[in-house]
Design an enzyme around this catalytic site. Structure first.
Site: not given
Length: 176
Positions: A65, A72, A132, A169
């Site tokens: 992604h 990030k 994250y 996904d």
């Protein structure tokens, strides 16, 4: 804290944290605004505005992604996972290159992922906590892109060939 630049993906950083050990256990500082003084490709300071956590079981692969705006800062709080960053920025000198890391609660490494790169993680331990920070607030999925985890243009060497995937996904498209 030690910060290294990736030799594969431009703007990616690998951060090794200092861990204090004693008879009680461990202590580690995972973020300090004054020490995390990163600059984006436009010369602006990267400021993290949101923290997120995902908890997953062994064999789960989340990703790949990304979006065009969000930096990030990734780490493993518990367990162990195989982490991949793929450069899908068309104008990047490292376009279609990828780099992998095994992140765990034991090594306490962090990865600073540039905006425009895809990232994903495959859980290697029975369970893991993936943490994250993001430089943008999470928006709709329409702002994100999804790259197929097994895209032959990337040819990522995943340690699992039949991971557990979300519907999103599993239906991701290949890079054109």
């Amino acid at each position: 804290m030690k910060i290294e630049s990736s030799k594969i993906i431009s703007d990616l950083r690998i951060i090794s944290l200092e861990v204090f050990h004693d008879f009680r256990g461990d202590y580690v500082e995972t973020f300090n605004l004054d020490k995390y003084d990163f600059i984006d490709s436009n010369g602006g300071k990267i400021i993290f505005v949101e923290d997120d956590i995902s908890v997953s079981q062994k064999g789960v692969l989340r990703g790949l992604h990304g979006d065009s705006k969000t930096w990030k800062l990734v780490q493993c709080l518990f367990g162990k996972f195989f982490y991949v960053v793929a450069d899908v920025r068309i104008d990047s000198p490292s376009y279609l290159k990828w780099e992998s890391f095994t992140l765990s609660e034991a090594d306490r490494k962090q990865i600073l992922v540039p905006a425009g790169c895809a990232n994903g993680h495959l859980v290697l331990s029975e369970q893991c906590i993936f943490s994250y920070k993001q430089s943008q607030y999470y928006a709709d999925k329409k702002d994100q892109f999804v790259v197929r985890w097994d895209d032959p243009k990337l040819n990522i060497d995943w340690p699992e060939q039949k991971p557990i995937l979300s519907e999103r996904d599993a239906k991701a498209r290949f890079i054109k």
